[in-house]
Design an enzyme around this catalytic site. Structure first.
Site, PDB file in Angstrom:
ATOM      1  CG  LEU A 166      46.960  13.238  87.903  1.00 33.44           C
ATOM      2  CD1 LEU A 166      47.932  12.284  88.592  1.00 33.44           C
ATOM      3  CD2 LEU A 166      47.713  14.445  87.366  1.00 33.44           C
ATOM      4  CD1 TRP A 168      42.167   7.388  80.983  1.00 33.16           C
ATOM      5  CD2 TRP A 168      43.715   6.874  79.454  1.00 33.16           C
ATOM      6  NE1 TRP A 168      41.612   7.594  79.735  1.00 33.16           N
ATOM      7  CE2 TRP A 168      42.540   7.281  78.778  1.00 33.16           C
ATOM      8  CE3 TRP A 168      44.826   6.497  78.686  1.00 33.16           C
ATOM      9  CZ2 TRP A 168      42.437   7.327  77.381  1.00 33.16           C
ATOM     10  CZ3 TRP A 168      44.737   6.551  77.300  1.00 33.16           C
ATOM     11  CH2 TRP A 168      43.550   6.954  76.664  1.00 33.16           C
ATOM     12  CE  LYS A 192      39.423  11.749  89.101  1.00 33.72           C
ATOM     13  NZ  LYS A 192      39.659  10.303  88.851  1.00 33.72           N
ATOM     14  CB  SER A 246      38.655  14.802  77.329  1.00 34.67           C
ATOM     15  OG  SER A 246      37.804  14.950  78.442  1.00 34.67           O
ATOM     16  CE1 TYR A 256      31.893  20.167  87.533  1.00 41.96           C
ATOM     17  CE2 TYR A 256      34.219  19.613  87.397  1.00 41.96           C
ATOM     18  CZ  TYR A 256      32.909  19.269  87.197  1.00 41.96           C
ATOM     19  OH  TYR A 256      32.600  18.031  86.680  1.00 41.96           O
ATOM     20  CD  GLU A 268      49.089  21.825  79.902  1.00 42.48           C
ATOM     21  OE1 GLU A 268      49.009  21.833  78.652  1.00 42.48           O
ATOM     22  OE2 GLU A 268      49.761  22.631  80.545  1.00 42.48           O
ATOM     23  CB  CYS A 303      47.834  15.187  74.739  1.00 40.41           C
ATOM     24  SG  CYS A 303      49.366  15.370  75.608  1.00 40.41           S
ATOM     25  CD  GLU A 402      42.888  14.046  71.545  1.00 46.31           C
ATOM     26  OE1 GLU A 402      41.950  14.305  72.297  1.00 46.31           O
ATOM     27  OE2 GLU A 402      44.070  14.327  71.800  1.00 46.31           O
TER      28      GLU A 402
HETATM   29  P1  NAP Z   1      39.182  12.620  80.765  1.00 52.56           P
HETATM   30  O1  NAP Z   1      38.021  11.740  80.594  1.00 52.56           O
HETATM   31  O2  NAP Z   1      39.011  14.055  80.552  1.00 52.56           O
HETATM   32  O3  NAP Z   1      39.719  12.300  82.223  1.00 52.56           O
HETATM   33  C1  NAP Z   1      40.756  13.025  82.839  1.00 52.56           C
HETATM   34  C2  NAP Z   1      40.524  13.063  84.326  1.00 52.56           C
HETATM   35  O4  NAP Z   1      39.323  13.777  84.608  1.00 52.56           O
HETATM   36  C3  NAP Z   1      40.352  11.674  84.972  1.00 52.56           C
HETATM   37  O5  NAP Z   1      40.967  11.691  86.231  1.00 52.56           O
HETATM   38  C4  NAP Z   1      38.847  11.550  85.068  1.00 52.56           C
HETATM   39  O6  NAP Z   1      38.406  10.659  86.071  1.00 52.56           O
HETATM   40  C5  NAP Z   1      38.463  12.978  85.407  1.00 52.56           C
HETATM   41  N1  NAP Z   1      37.065  13.285  85.093  1.00 52.56           N
HETATM   42  C6  NAP Z   1      36.230  12.640  84.217  1.00 52.56           C
HETATM   43  N2  NAP Z   1      35.009  13.214  84.214  1.00 52.56           N
HETATM   44  C7  NAP Z   1      35.060  14.236  85.102  1.00 52.56           C
HETATM   45  C8  NAP Z   1      34.102  15.204  85.539  1.00 52.56           C
HETATM   46  N3  NAP Z   1      32.861  15.228  85.070  1.00 52.56           N
HETATM   47  N4  NAP Z   1      34.502  16.115  86.442  1.00 52.56           N
HETATM   48  C9  NAP Z   1      35.751  16.094  86.935  1.00 52.56           C
HETATM   49  N5  NAP Z   1      36.690  15.203  86.578  1.00 52.56           N
HETATM   50  C10 NAP Z   1      36.354  14.289  85.662  1.00 52.56           C
HETATM   51  O7  NAP Z   1      40.393  12.267  79.818  1.00 52.56           O
HETATM   52  P2  NAP Z   1      41.160  10.895  79.664  1.00 52.56           P
HETATM   53  O8  NAP Z   1      40.239  10.007  78.922  1.00 52.56           O
HETATM   54  O9  NAP Z   1      41.664  10.437  80.971  1.00 52.56           O
HETATM   55  O10 NAP Z   1      42.448  11.292  78.796  1.00 52.56           O
HETATM   56  C11 NAP Z   1      42.434  11.398  77.427  1.00 52.56           C
HETATM   57  C12 NAP Z   1      42.364  12.857  77.005  1.00 52.56           C
HETATM   58  O11 NAP Z   1      43.312  13.648  77.691  1.00 52.56           O
HETATM   59  C13 NAP Z   1      42.642  13.061  75.563  1.00 52.56           C
HETATM   60  O12 NAP Z   1      41.696  13.929  74.995  1.00 52.56           O
HETATM   61  C14 NAP Z   1      44.035  13.717  75.516  1.00 52.56           C
HETATM   62  O13 NAP Z   1      44.325  14.495  74.432  1.00 52.56           O
HETATM   63  C15 NAP Z   1      44.055  14.476  76.773  1.00 52.56           C
HETATM   64  N6  NAP Z   1      45.418  14.629  77.239  1.00 52.56           N
HETATM   65  C16 NAP Z   1      45.987  15.875  77.179  1.00 52.56           C
HETATM   66  C17 NAP Z   1      47.284  16.067  77.615  1.00 52.56           C
HETATM   67  C18 NAP Z   1      47.922  17.417  77.573  1.00 52.56           C
HETATM   68  O14 NAP Z   1      48.943  17.595  78.177  1.00 52.56           O
HETATM   69  N7  NAP Z   1      47.363  18.384  76.918  1.00 52.56           N
HETATM   70  C19 NAP Z   1      48.007  14.994  78.121  1.00 52.56           C
HETATM   71  C20 NAP Z   1      47.411  13.753  78.171  1.00 52.56           C
HETATM   72  C21 NAP Z   1      46.104  13.590  77.731  1.00 52.56           C
HETATM   73  P3  NAP Z   1      38.043   9.129  85.686  1.00 52.56           P
HETATM   74  O15 NAP Z   1      39.318   8.492  85.359  1.00 52.56           O
HETATM   75  O16 NAP Z   1      37.423   8.580  86.907  1.00 52.56           O
HETATM   76  O17 NAP Z   1      37.107   9.192  84.510  1.00 52.56           O
END
Ligand code: NAP
Ligand code: MG
Length: 500
Positions: A166, A168, A192, A246, A256, A268, A303, A402
């Site tokens: 998920l 944040w 997670k 992201s 993976y 998403e 997003c 973005e």
């Molecule tokens: P993120 O860095 O991709 O993190 C998302 C999740 O992935 C977190 O739980 C994170 O854990 C985990 N994660 C990070 N690095 C990882 C790795 N190497 N392997 C596996 N899991 C990993 O994104 P975010 O910063 O939380 O959210 C912002 C982004 O999400 C934006 O780009 C936004 O557009 C996108 N978003 C998309 C939607 C949609 O529905 N399309 C909705 C909301 C957000 P940690 O927290 O421990 O880093």
């Protein structure tokens, strides 16, 4: 406003919360096996709220093992669908009974305005679980058109162990979008949450257990993405990962999967959604109201945030005047516990700095700021007010990447055709907003916009009934919401019975 408590009352509730600080595995709170912990902060004050379990590979192994054992045991996966539905409704009742506490917890850990958590995040999360619970005993399987010599049943079966990874920005809502359909279908889940906003998801795991969801069916593991998230992605006994976050991390999940058991991956991802106003629109009052919500809602940490406002050049001055008025009158930024604020704090110092660097870049590349641009000096919080750039060109960084903050760019065009081409000129395709006074254009332009959701004459992502996900680099492999969300948590089986 009168239904809200006061700032001091929310503060008081926050200070008396019992915080869930351990992982929730197999029906109980347990520390990470390594004993490691990580801090979670209230970004509105900079204060450390708690140290929570920082789960690692061994905790993921244990949780997946418990989830699998629960699935095989069958006390959830094989339960009569109506009973599953009833337990999920009980879970929803418990969330509703604890709604103020959950909303305060969500606001406290993420910096979101408590008023938004109370009116949007919590009601939508609960509704999502309820809506998917109802599907459990209402969706029928099908029968193939065979001759009399055979019966061909086409049935869907729960897939097994579902990992939900998920973001944040909507911590509980994203949990609901993914856990809702997965649980309704009879799966076990290992969730997670994002490290900076894990508390509310841990709390609802406890409520799920209290509602009667058997041990091992709902597991929540806070932990660093690069460790716990990766371990889930690579785990040979996880059947599907449903991820929101992201594009960079989304790509990793595809790797993976290919490196492990070819688990299903549903992504998403991000967006760079356009807000298109066609030249037939007469009244701009609804346009500016929606442009502000599309640009700034959830501090732009959305997003589907619309950060490209594509406006007829001949109406730009009128748009600017009304848009700035709308921001001034209706968008106030500050302490998230003050219910009159609809913008709170950015989620973390790191993310605040990313957004500020985009603002700097926008200025360096010649953009002119019409309002905002400077953080508000409120304690050590991370408050960025609505920020509007004027006349941004399509190659500018802030028009392409973005930002995920309350920063938007006005991009004037000379024709509807140019507007459409500009709107589609992006590697993303999550959502697009379209304003027009013509039903014909609503349909034609609505179909021509390359996005998973097109919102006409409103800024709306649809609701629980409508599938949500992205075209192009905004998504992969499935959809959240709608009946379609259930597909990714089930396998299709053909059961061919020979009658000869
Ligand atoms: P993120 O860095 O991709 O993190 C998302 C999740 O992935 C977190 O739980 C994170 O854990 C985990 N994660 C990070 N690095 C990882 C790795 N190497 N392997 C596996 N899991 C990993 O994104 P975010 O910063 O939380 O959210 C912002 C982004 O999400 C934006 O780009 C936004 O557009 C996108 N978003 C998309 C939607 C949609 O529905 N399309 C909705 C909301 C957000 P940690 O927290 O421990 O880093
Ligand atoms: Mg936090």
């Amino acid at each position: 406003m009168s239904d809200f408590l006061t700032r001091a009352e929310y503060q008081n509730i926050a200070e008396h919360l019992t915080l869930p600080t351990e992982a929730f595995i197999n029906g109980e709170f347990v520390a990470a096996r390594s004993g490691k912990r990580m801090e979670t902060v209230n970004p509105a004050t900079g204060n450390i709220i708690a140290e929570i379990a920082a789960c690692g590979v061994e905790d993921v192994d244990y949780a997946v093992q418990c989830a699998r054992a629960a699935f095989e045991r069958g006390d959830w996966s094989q339960k009569h669908p109506t009973e599953r539905k009833e337990i999920l409704h009980k879970f929803c009742e418990l969330m509703r009974a604890n709604m103020v506490e959950l909303a305060v917890l969500e606001s406290y850990d993420s910096g979101k305005p408590v008023s938004e958590c109370l009116t949007v995040d919590l009601p939508e999360t609960i509704h999502s679980f309820e809506w998917h619970a109802e599907i459990a005993d209402k969706r029928y399987d099908s029968l193939a058109p065979t001759g009399l010599d055979a019966v061909g049943l086409i049935v869907r079966e729960a897939i097994g162990v579902v990992a939900c990874v998920l973001p944040w920005n909507f911590p509980l809502m994203m949990a609901g979008w993914k856990m809702g359909p997965a649980l309704a279908e009879g799966n076990s889940v290992v969730v997670k949450p994002a490290s900076v906003t894990a508390l509310s998801t841990l709390r609802i795991a406890e409520l799920a257990s209290e509602a009667g969801i058997p041990d091992g069916v709902v597991n929540v593991l806070p932990g660093p993405g690069g460790i716990a998230g990766e371990a889930l992605g690579l785990h040979p006994d996880v059947d599907v990962v449903s991820f929101t976050g992201s594009t960079v991390v989304g790509r990793k999940f595809l790797q993976y999967s290919s490196q492990s058991n070819l688990k299903k991956i549903v992504l998403e991802l991000g967006g760079k959604s356009p807000f298109v106003v066609l030249d037939d629109v007469k009244d701009y009052s609804k346009v500016v109201e929606n442009a502000a919500a599309a640009s700034f809602w959830n501090m732009g940490q959305n997003c589907t945030g619309n950060s490209r406002l594509i406006i007829p050049r001949s109406r730009k001055d009128e748009f600017v005047e009304l848009f700035l008025q709308e921001i001034e009158q209706n968008w106030s930024t500050g302490d998230p516990f003050e219910p009159t604020h609809n913008l709170g704090s950015m989620v973390s110092k790191g993310h605040f700095e990313t957004v500020m660097s985009y603002i700097e870049q926008g200025t360096k590349e010649g953009g002119k700021i019409l309002t905002g641009g400077e953080p508000l000096a409120i304690g050590s919080g991370l408050f960025i007010p609505p920020t509007v750039f004027e006349s941004v060109v399509k190659d500018a960084t802030i028009a392409k990447e973005e930002i995920f903050g309350p920063v938007t760019a006005i991009m004037p065009v000379d024709s509807d055709e140019e507007a459409l081409a500009l709107a589609n000129d992006t590697e993303y395709g999550l959502q697009a907003t379209l304003f027009t006074d013509s039903v014909k254009k609503a349909h034609q332009y609505g179909r021509a916009l390359k996005a998973g959701t097109v919102s006409v004459n409103c800024f709306c992502e649809g609701d629980a009934t409508t599938p949500f996900g992205g075209y192009k680099m905004s998504g992969f492999g499935g959809r959240d919401n709608g009946i379609q969300a259930h597909d990714q948590y089930t396998e299709t089986k053909t059961l061919w019975i020979d009658l000869n």
